[in-house]
Scaffold this motif. Structure first.
Motif, PDB file in Angstrom:
ATOM      1  N   GLU A 123     -16.295  -1.130  -2.603  1.00  0.00           N
ATOM      2  CA  GLU A 123     -16.607  -1.511  -1.240  1.00  0.00           C
ATOM      3  C   GLU A 123     -17.960  -0.919  -0.962  1.00  0.00           C
ATOM      4  N   HIS A 171      -3.692  -5.019  -0.401  1.00  0.00           N
ATOM      5  CA  HIS A 171      -5.146  -4.990  -0.506  1.00  0.00           C
ATOM      6  C   HIS A 171      -5.553  -5.492  -1.887  1.00  0.00           C
ATOM      7  N   LEU A 187       0.819  -1.228   0.000  1.00  0.00           N
ATOM      8  CA  LEU A 187       0.000   0.000   0.000  1.00  0.00           C
ATOM      9  C   LEU A 187       0.848   1.272   0.000  1.00  0.00           C
ATOM     10  N   ASN A 231      -6.266  -2.112  -4.669  1.00  0.00           N
ATOM     11  CA  ASN A 231      -4.973  -1.458  -4.526  1.00  0.00           C
ATOM     12  C   ASN A 231      -3.811  -2.182  -5.180  1.00  0.00           C
ATOM     13  N   LEU A 280      -4.503   9.786   0.906  1.00  0.00           N
ATOM     14  CA  LEU A 280      -5.921   9.478   1.113  1.00  0.00           C
ATOM     15  C   LEU A 280      -6.506  10.540   2.019  1.00  0.00           C
ATOM     16  N   TRP A 318      -3.704   0.491   7.534  1.00  0.00           N
ATOM     17  CA  TRP A 318      -4.088  -0.772   6.888  1.00  0.00           C
ATOM     18  C   TRP A 318      -2.896  -1.745   6.833  1.00  0.00           C
ATOM     19  N   ARG A 364     -16.366   6.105  -3.791  1.00  0.00           N
ATOM     20  CA  ARG A 364     -15.008   6.157  -4.359  1.00  0.00           C
ATOM     21  C   ARG A 364     -14.700   5.014  -5.322  1.00  0.00           C
ATOM     22  N   HIS A 365     -15.276   3.839  -5.080  1.00  0.00           N
ATOM     23  CA  HIS A 365     -15.001   2.715  -5.986  1.00  0.00           C
ATOM     24  C   HIS A 365     -15.881   2.811  -7.232  1.00  0.00           C
ATOM     25  N   TRP A 394      -6.810   7.399  -5.280  1.00  0.00           N
ATOM     26  CA  TRP A 394      -6.763   6.406  -6.355  1.00  0.00           C
ATOM     27  C   TRP A 394      -8.026   6.446  -7.214  1.00  0.00           C
ATOM     28  N   ASP A 433      -8.860  -5.589  -3.246  1.00  0.00           N
ATOM     29  CA  ASP A 433     -10.103  -5.173  -3.911  1.00  0.00           C
ATOM     30  C   ASP A 433      -9.913  -3.903  -4.726  1.00  0.00           C
ATOM     31  N   GLN A 449      -0.669   6.861   0.423  1.00  0.00           N
ATOM     32  CA  GLN A 449      -0.906   5.569  -0.224  1.00  0.00           C
ATOM     33  C   GLN A 449      -0.425   5.672  -1.667  1.00  0.00           C
TER      34      GLN A 449
HETATM   35  C1  FUC Z   1      -9.690  -0.015   0.093  1.00  0.00           C
HETATM   36  C2  FUC Z   1     -10.166   1.377  -0.279  1.00  0.00           C
HETATM   37  C3  FUC Z   1      -9.725   2.416   0.698  1.00  0.00           C
HETATM   38  C4  FUC Z   1      -8.242   2.264   0.963  1.00  0.00           C
HETATM   39  C5  FUC Z   1      -7.964   0.858   1.463  1.00  0.00           C
HETATM   40  C6  FUC Z   1      -6.519   0.594   1.749  1.00  0.00           C
HETATM   41  O1  FUC Z   1     -10.422  -0.492   1.153  1.00  0.00           O
HETATM   42  O2  FUC Z   1     -11.562   1.402  -0.377  1.00  0.00           O
HETATM   43  O3  FUC Z   1      -9.957   3.695   0.131  1.00  0.00           O
HETATM   44  O4  FUC Z   1      -7.536   2.490  -0.217  1.00  0.00           O
HETATM   45  O5  FUC Z   1      -8.345  -0.051   0.481  1.00  0.00           O
END
Ligand code: FUC
Length: 707
Positions: A440, A306, A289, A310, A593, A301, A512-513, A554, A308, A602
């Motif tokens: 998400e 990540h 990240l 990143n 972020l 985090w 955001r997604h 992002w 989903d 990030q």
């Molecule tokens: C996902 C994104 C968040 C963040 C996290 C580390 O959950 O929805 O914005 O980037 O990863």
């Protein structure tokens, strides 16, 4: 860290804070992690990426420095600090050498005997530092058994050196060179439980070897190695006005949010390539990240991987921006985790088949993973298919059949077999991923667009892979028939590309997604040429999502690439400039972020922006190449050299007054090449090594030559 200058050699990372009285270099290595194989989903047991340590250089009296300046030179991957004290100019240079596998700092002055001060090396886990001669060392072990060690050689020219406890003091030196090496006992190998040899012998050898080299030789080798990657792409987006150019980057960044600084946009593009070379090189771990940069033992985090969004975004630019080998760490880490993921997935009730039996092949992933087989948070269905996209793309761009045959194909097939078992028929005979979740944003029982588009992408890539290798015709036919039965995302009541099977999207939602649009980018299910109605629906969704509200750094990168695929250059460009906003990027242009409190650095947005700008300039869908598909009005004149296209081609383009003026296409492995620019098209058959040059109207200039 949000202001520090980042350097890295793909394994080790340095953050140069640039102080005068106290210089601090925070250093890291991708493999220093707590945690273990726990896959329960409790992210607290997954461990986190750790800070390795710090070098502190104390220079009494230097707080009176004037004419202070620091910079990061992307053309040579060297960072600098300089200032004046009286009539003496002090200069420091820093780099992270990939060939020598060390971080190097070089302190010089405009007069002899100018350096008097002290140096300390600190472990971020508080082990004691020892000094022997000019070598400063610490070593220790984390609770999961991973051992680590750092060694720093202090090389002085002139003057004296003495030691008091863990402090090395120097006086009246002409120059100082620091050679820093780090290592851990981590190995990317499930069979060895990720534990290998102690790092002592390796680190000693690396620091010994580098210390025996002259500084100029070390620098020469570093710059040559770096340029062999960085210099593959040249980008010119036009000139920035002289008054803007005269400002430092942090001041230009504030103004650039409203456009008008094409050279800073160009720099942001190349910064993504710089950061990639600095944090993901063959033999090391992939970008997490925070890339590899980390100033905390408890990072946001966990500074993990990540799944989903990143980790995938981190690798979006790697092929198109001509850094293909930088993708290898991703494949190495994923390969080494799959045995753990396979066992966890097949045992989890989430993946129980309709018959009540367990799946017998395949794996899926939770929202995050570590480097020792552990996973945290929820299962995010079809992230296996998303990761497999990178394996396919590596072949699609490079034509590397050996990679396809030995590494990509077996996993693509296994992932198809998994979804072959898992897909559920609906009452009208369609196939859906059951109990999905649109990251998400929300769940649905049967068929999120995210899940359906990723399985479509997986099946399509598998069919192409088995064709390319000429293997498994019967299974290829089965997957083709399953693909035909997949539930396709629908167009909803306000013209949007639905996120869920139910027509329930809120037109005022600014989440955001943009998971429902994954089939537009990074996938290929929906294209302007092939599925114009779906593309129009995707655009309606995008325009409603907007650039406000719950939007992370992002998000702009993803939105930029999506608008580029929609051939909307001005909206794509707007996303690039949003990245410069205070809430979206740090002073050092790391992504920020701003939607969390406090805001955190990030790296994914940096890589995503480089991918988005690439998509504005060249797009390729297998062997169909689109030239300048989303050129914004903000870049009327410019050129790019060295972008890669699927099918095995390298593209150079120039444009003037918003129109293409010349194109060069080099075949690396490609043969059939179809190019399009606006309503013109041309097709060529090339042999690997051949070059074709075209005018802006796609007429050949008559030259077909060899590389
Ligand atoms: C996902 C994104 C968040 C963040 C996290 C580390 O959950 O929805 O914005 O980037 O990863």
């Amino acid at each position: 860290m949000n202001e520090a200058l980042p350097i890295g050699n793909g394994r080790m990372a340095g953050l140069i804070l640039g102080g005068t009285l106290n210089e601090q270099i925070i250093f890291d290595e991708g493999s220093l992690w707590t945690g273990d194989k726990n896959v329960s989903g409790d992210y607290r047991t997954m461990g986190s990426y750790q800070k390795f340590g710090e070098v502190n250089i104390n220079l009494p009296g230097h707080d009176l420095a004037v004419d202070y300046r620091r910079d990061l030179d992307l053309s040579s991957a060297t960072a600098h600090v300089s200032y004046r004290l009286g009539t003496t100019t002090y200069t420091r240079e820093y780099f992270a050498s990939h060939p020598a596998q060390v971080l190097v700092a070089h302190l010089t002055a405009s007069r002899p005997a100018a350096y008097t001060g002290s140096i300390e090396l600190q472990d971020s886990h508080n082990e004691k530092t020892s000094i022997s001669g000019h070598r400063v060392t610490f070593s220790g072990a984390l609770s999961n058994g991973i051992s680590y060690e750092a060694q720093m050689q202090v090389i002085v020219d002139g003057g004296q050196v003495s030691t008091t406890g863990d402090t090395l003091t120097f006086s009246h030196c002409n120059s100082i060179t620091l050679i820093l090496g780090t290592g851990t006992s981590y190995v990317m190998d499930y069979a060895r439980n990720y534990h290998g040899d102690l790092p002592h012998a390796r680190v000693t050898q690396q620091v010994d070897r580098a210390s025996a080299e002259s500084y100029s030789q070390l620098k020469h080798d570093h710059v040559a190695d770096y340029r062999s990657l960085f210099d593959r792409v040249h980008l010119d987006l036009g000139a920035t006005s002289a008054d803007r150019l005269a400002l430092p980057t942090d001041a230009r960044k504030i103004l650039a949010e409203n456009g008008g600084d094409p050279q800073l946009e160009q720099l942001l593009y190349q910064y993504g390539r710089y950061l990639m070379i600095a944090c993901t090189r063959p033999g090391g771990l992939p970008s997490n990240l925070q890339g590899t940069w980390n100033d905390s033992n408890n990072p946001p985090w966990d500074s993990d991987y990540h799944t989903d969004l990143n980790i995938e975004m981190d690798y979006w630019p790697v092929e198109v921006a001509n850094l293909s080998e930088c993708a290898l760490p991703l494949f190495d880490l994923v390969d080494s985790q799959i045995p753990s993921w396979r066992t966890a997935t097949q045992a989890d009730p989430e993946y129980k088949l309709a018959s009540g039996e367990r799946p017998t092949v395949g794996f899926d992933m939770r929202a995050s993973f570590n480097i020792t087989g552990g996973m945290g948070w929820l299962w995010i269905k079809t992230t296996d298919a998303w990761i497999m996209q990178s394996y396919w793309e590596h072949y699609a761009f490079t034509g590397d059949k050996e990679f396809l045959r030995t590494r990509a194909y077996p996993l693509l097939k296994e992932t198809c077999e998994f979804w072959d078992q898992e897909l559920k028929p609906t009452s009208d005979g369609k196939l859906v991923v059951p109990n999905g979740w649109s990251p998400e944003h929300g769940p649905t029982e049967d068929g999120t667009s995210f899940n359906q588009e990723l399985v479509w992408d997986l099946f399509t890539n598998y069919i192409a892979a088995s064709n390319a290798l000429d293997v498994d015709p019967a299974y290829r036919a089965r997957i083709a028939s399953l693909r035909d039965k997949l539930l396709t995302p629908k167009i909803g009541h306000w013209g949007q590309l639905q996120e869920w099977v139910e027509d329930k999207d809120d037109p005022n939602d600014h989440h955001r997604h943009t998971s429902n649009l994954i089939g537009v980018y990074p996938g290929h299910e929906f294209t302007s040429q092939g599925t114009p109605a779906m593309m129009q629906a995707a655009k309606v969704s995008m325009l409603h999502r907007g650039s406000i509200g719950d939007v992370a750094e992002w998000s702009f990168a993803w939105r930029g690439a999506l608008f580029a695929r929609m051939h909307d250059g001005d909206n794509a460009h707007l996303q690039v400039t949003h990245f410069f906003a205070e809430r979206n990027s740090c002073v050092n242009l790391f992504g920020l972020l701003g939607d969390v409190s406090p805001p955190v650095m990030q790296i994914d947005g940096n890589f995503g922006i480089t991918a988005a700008i690439s998509e504005m300039l060249v797009q390729s869908h297998n062997d169909d190449i689109e030239l300048l598909p989303a050129l914004p009005t903000a870049w009327p004149t410019g050129s790019v050299e060295g972008l890669r296209a699927r099918g095995g081609f390298i593209i150079d383009e120039s444009w003037k007054n918003g129109a293409l003026t010349s194109v060069t296409i080099r075949s690396t492995t490609g043969t059939r090449c179809a190019v399009r620019y606006k309503n013109r098209s041309a097709t060529f058959t090339l042999t690997p090594g051949q070059i074709v040059r075209l005018t802006g109207s796609l007429g050949p200039t008559g030259v077909l030559s060899s590389l």
